[in-house]
Scaffold this motif. Sequence first.
Motif, PDB file in Angstrom:
ATOM      1  N   MET A   1      19.005  36.141  -8.881  1.00 45.87           N
ATOM      2  CA  MET A   1      20.072  35.457  -9.566  1.00 45.87           C
ATOM      3  C   MET A   1      19.920  35.733 -11.057  1.00 45.87           C
ATOM      4  SD  MET A   1      21.065  31.463  -9.195  1.00 45.87           S
ATOM      5  CE  MET A   1      21.966  31.484  -7.668  1.00 45.87           C
ATOM      6  N   THR A   2      20.988  36.129 -11.705  1.00 42.37           N
ATOM      7  CA  THR A   2      20.926  36.421 -13.126  1.00 42.37           C
ATOM      8  C   THR A   2      21.188  35.159 -13.936  1.00 42.37           C
ATOM      9  OG1 THR A   2      23.275  36.951 -13.271  1.00 42.37           O
ATOM     10  CG2 THR A   2      21.790  38.758 -12.692  1.00 42.37           C
ATOM     11  N   GLU A   3      21.021  35.280 -15.233  1.00 39.70           N
ATOM     12  CA  GLU A   3      21.213  34.134 -16.114  1.00 39.70           C
ATOM     13  C   GLU A   3      22.663  33.647 -16.084  1.00 39.70           C
ATOM     14  OE1 GLU A   3      21.061  33.218 -20.864  1.00 39.70           O
ATOM     15  OE2 GLU A   3      19.683  34.687 -20.042  1.00 39.70           O
ATOM     16  N   HIS A   4      23.614  34.572 -15.965  1.00 42.94           N
ATOM     17  CA  HIS A   4      25.028  34.192 -15.973  1.00 42.94           C
ATOM     18  C   HIS A   4      25.431  33.502 -14.676  1.00 42.94           C
ATOM     19  CE1 HIS A   4      25.742  36.156 -19.750  1.00 42.94           C
ATOM     20  NE2 HIS A   4      25.147  37.247 -19.301  1.00 42.94           N
ATOM     21  N   GLU A   5      24.809  33.844 -13.573  1.00 44.86           N
ATOM     22  CA  GLU A   5      25.137  33.207 -12.305  1.00 44.86           C
ATOM     23  C   GLU A   5      24.625  31.769 -12.263  1.00 44.86           C
ATOM     24  OE1 GLU A   5      23.423  35.700  -9.373  1.00 44.86           O
ATOM     25  OE2 GLU A   5      24.975  37.213  -9.505  1.00 44.86           O
ATOM     26  N   ASP A   6      23.550  31.480 -12.979  1.00 45.96           N
ATOM     27  CA  ASP A   6      22.945  30.153 -12.976  1.00 45.96           C
ATOM     28  C   ASP A   6      23.622  29.209 -13.972  1.00 45.96           C
ATOM     29  OD1 ASP A   6      21.115  28.272 -12.093  1.00 45.96           O
ATOM     30  OD2 ASP A   6      19.721  28.740 -13.709  1.00 45.96           O
ATOM     31  N   ALA A   7      24.374  29.748 -14.912  1.00 47.02           N
ATOM     32  CA  ALA A   7      24.994  28.937 -15.956  1.00 47.02           C
ATOM     33  C   ALA A   7      26.161  28.130 -15.378  1.00 47.02           C
ATOM     34  CB  ALA A   7      25.486  29.837 -17.085  1.00 47.02           C
ATOM     35  N   PRO A   8      26.395  26.936 -15.941  1.00 47.98           N
ATOM     36  CA  PRO A   8      27.539  26.141 -15.459  1.00 47.98           C
ATOM     37  C   PRO A   8      28.855  26.826 -15.818  1.00 47.98           C
ATOM     38  CG  PRO A   8      26.546  25.109 -17.368  1.00 47.98           C
ATOM     39  CD  PRO A   8      25.666  26.259 -16.990  1.00 47.98           C
ATOM     40  N   ARG A   9      29.871  26.574 -15.020  1.00 51.22           N
ATOM     41  CA  ARG A   9      31.172  27.196 -15.236  1.00 51.22           C
ATOM     42  C   ARG A   9      32.148  26.117 -15.712  1.00 51.22           C
ATOM     43  NH1 ARG A   9      34.910  30.034 -10.662  1.00 51.22           N
ATOM     44  NH2 ARG A   9      36.679  30.336 -12.018  1.00 51.22           N
ATOM     45  N   ILE A  10      32.899  26.425 -16.775  1.00 52.24           N
ATOM     46  CA  ILE A  10      33.889  25.499 -17.310  1.00 52.24           C
ATOM     47  C   ILE A  10      35.253  26.159 -17.185  1.00 52.24           C
ATOM     48  CG2 ILE A  10      34.694  24.299 -19.368  1.00 52.24           C
ATOM     49  CD1 ILE A  10      31.774  24.186 -20.259  1.00 52.24           C
ATOM     50  N   GLU A  11      36.192  25.409 -16.624  1.00 49.99           N
ATOM     51  CA  GLU A  11      37.536  25.929 -16.412  1.00 49.99           C
ATOM     52  C   GLU A  11      38.541  24.986 -17.070  1.00 49.99           C
ATOM     53  OE1 GLU A  11      40.108  26.982 -12.493  1.00 49.99           O
ATOM     54  OE2 GLU A  11      37.935  27.188 -12.362  1.00 49.99           O
ATOM     55  N   ILE A  12      39.381  25.508 -17.971  1.00 53.85           N
ATOM     56  CA  ILE A  12      40.406  24.714 -18.634  1.00 53.85           C
ATOM     57  C   ILE A  12      41.638  24.710 -17.734  1.00 53.85           C
ATOM     58  CG2 ILE A  12      41.807  24.443 -20.709  1.00 53.85           C
ATOM     59  CD1 ILE A  12      38.769  24.215 -21.160  1.00 53.85           C
ATOM     60  N   ILE A  13      42.070  23.505 -17.323  1.00 52.71           N
ATOM     61  CA  ILE A  13      43.188  23.395 -16.390  1.00 52.71           C
ATOM     62  C   ILE A  13      44.498  23.097 -17.119  1.00 52.71           C
ATOM     63  CG2 ILE A  13      44.078  22.113 -14.411  1.00 52.71           C
ATOM     64  CD1 ILE A  13      41.222  21.665 -13.557  1.00 52.71           C
ATOM     65  N   LEU A  25      33.209  21.962 -27.302  1.00 55.46           N
ATOM     66  CA  LEU A  25      33.016  21.558 -25.910  1.00 55.46           C
ATOM     67  C   LEU A  25      31.831  22.294 -25.294  1.00 55.46           C
ATOM     68  CD1 LEU A  25      34.029  20.128 -23.305  1.00 55.46           C
ATOM     69  CD2 LEU A  25      35.349  22.211 -22.875  1.00 55.46           C
ATOM     70  N   LEU A  26      31.776  23.591 -25.489  1.00 53.09           N
ATOM     71  CA  LEU A  26      30.677  24.378 -24.927  1.00 53.09           C
ATOM     72  C   LEU A  26      29.332  23.968 -25.515  1.00 53.09           C
ATOM     73  CD1 LEU A  26      32.291  27.919 -24.714  1.00 53.09           C
ATOM     74  CD2 LEU A  26      31.707  26.394 -22.838  1.00 53.09           C
ATOM     75  N   ALA A  27      29.301  23.662 -26.805  1.00 57.59           N
ATOM     76  CA  ALA A  27      28.046  23.251 -27.432  1.00 57.59           C
ATOM     77  C   ALA A  27      27.553  21.934 -26.849  1.00 57.59           C
ATOM     78  CB  ALA A  27      28.238  23.127 -28.938  1.00 57.59           C
ATOM     79  N   VAL A  28      28.457  20.958 -26.704  1.00 56.46           N
ATOM     80  CA  VAL A  28      28.065  19.644 -26.192  1.00 56.46           C
ATOM     81  C   VAL A  28      27.651  19.733 -24.729  1.00 56.46           C
ATOM     82  CG1 VAL A  28      28.942  17.341 -25.642  1.00 56.46           C
ATOM     83  CG2 VAL A  28      29.452  18.372 -27.855  1.00 56.46           C
ATOM     84  N   VAL A  29      28.446  20.411 -23.925  1.00 55.04           N
ATOM     85  CA  VAL A  29      28.147  20.502 -22.492  1.00 55.04           C
ATOM     86  C   VAL A  29      26.878  21.315 -22.256  1.00 55.04           C
ATOM     87  CG1 VAL A  29      28.990  21.414 -20.286  1.00 55.04           C
ATOM     88  CG2 VAL A  29      30.522  20.143 -21.775  1.00 55.04           C
ATOM     89  N   SER A  30      26.708  22.417 -22.984  1.00 49.93           N
ATOM     90  CA  SER A  30      25.504  23.233 -22.819  1.00 49.93           C
ATOM     91  C   SER A  30      24.249  22.464 -23.199  1.00 49.93           C
ATOM     92  CB  SER A  30      25.604  24.504 -23.669  1.00 49.93           C
ATOM     93  OG  SER A  30      26.681  25.292 -23.249  1.00 49.93           O
ATOM     94  N   ASP A  31      24.326  21.696 -24.286  1.00 51.55           N
ATOM     95  CA  ASP A  31      23.178  20.898 -24.713  1.00 51.55           C
ATOM     96  C   ASP A  31      22.843  19.834 -23.671  1.00 51.55           C
ATOM     97  OD1 ASP A  31      21.173  20.047 -26.639  1.00 51.55           O
ATOM     98  OD2 ASP A  31      22.449  18.270 -26.885  1.00 51.55           O
ATOM     99  N   ALA A  32      23.852  19.156 -23.163  1.00 51.68           N
ATOM    100  CA  ALA A  32      23.617  18.120 -22.148  1.00 51.68           C
ATOM    101  C   ALA A  32      23.044  18.744 -20.875  1.00 51.68           C
ATOM    102  CB  ALA A  32      24.923  17.384 -21.838  1.00 51.68           C
ATOM    103  N   TYR A  33      23.556  19.893 -20.481  1.00 54.09           N
ATOM    104  CA  TYR A  33      23.069  20.576 -19.277  1.00 54.09           C
ATOM    105  C   TYR A  33      21.605  20.988 -19.451  1.00 54.09           C
ATOM    106  CZ  TYR A  33      22.740  24.041 -15.548  1.00 54.09           C
ATOM    107  OH  TYR A  33      22.336  24.758 -14.454  1.00 54.09           O
ATOM    108  N   THR A  34      21.282  21.540 -20.614  1.00 53.45           N
ATOM    109  CA  THR A  34      19.909  21.973 -20.877  1.00 53.45           C
ATOM    110  C   THR A  34      18.949  20.792 -20.865  1.00 53.45           C
ATOM    111  OG1 THR A  34      20.738  23.790 -22.229  1.00 53.45           O
ATOM    112  CG2 THR A  34      18.436  23.204 -22.514  1.00 53.45           C
ATOM    113  N   ARG A  35      19.327  19.672 -21.488  1.00 49.48           N
ATOM    114  CA  ARG A  35      18.467  18.482 -21.479  1.00 49.48           C
ATOM    115  C   ARG A  35      18.257  17.958 -20.070  1.00 49.48           C
ATOM    116  NH1 ARG A  35      20.683  14.700 -26.299  1.00 49.48           N
ATOM    117  NH2 ARG A  35      20.432  16.211 -27.969  1.00 49.48           N
TER     118      ARG A  35
END
Length: 72
Positions: A1-13, A25-35
Amino acid sequence: MTEHEDAPRIEIIRGNPTEEELAALLAVVSDAYTRETDEAVADEPHVSVWERTQRGLRKPLRRDIPWGRFSG
């Protein structure tokens, strides 16, 4: 599994967010996911090798019940 496959996916609807809004949005969500992934630790119960290889003991036979459950 590569780094991109493991990363969360965000979709704007809906809506048309600006690049600044998406970056925030990406900064906040990425930080929360990493923590969350850093702090998520499951305690593994200590089980010895002996305990893993042993079958469970059966309950003792009930001597108060006659053979075949018939008493006559």
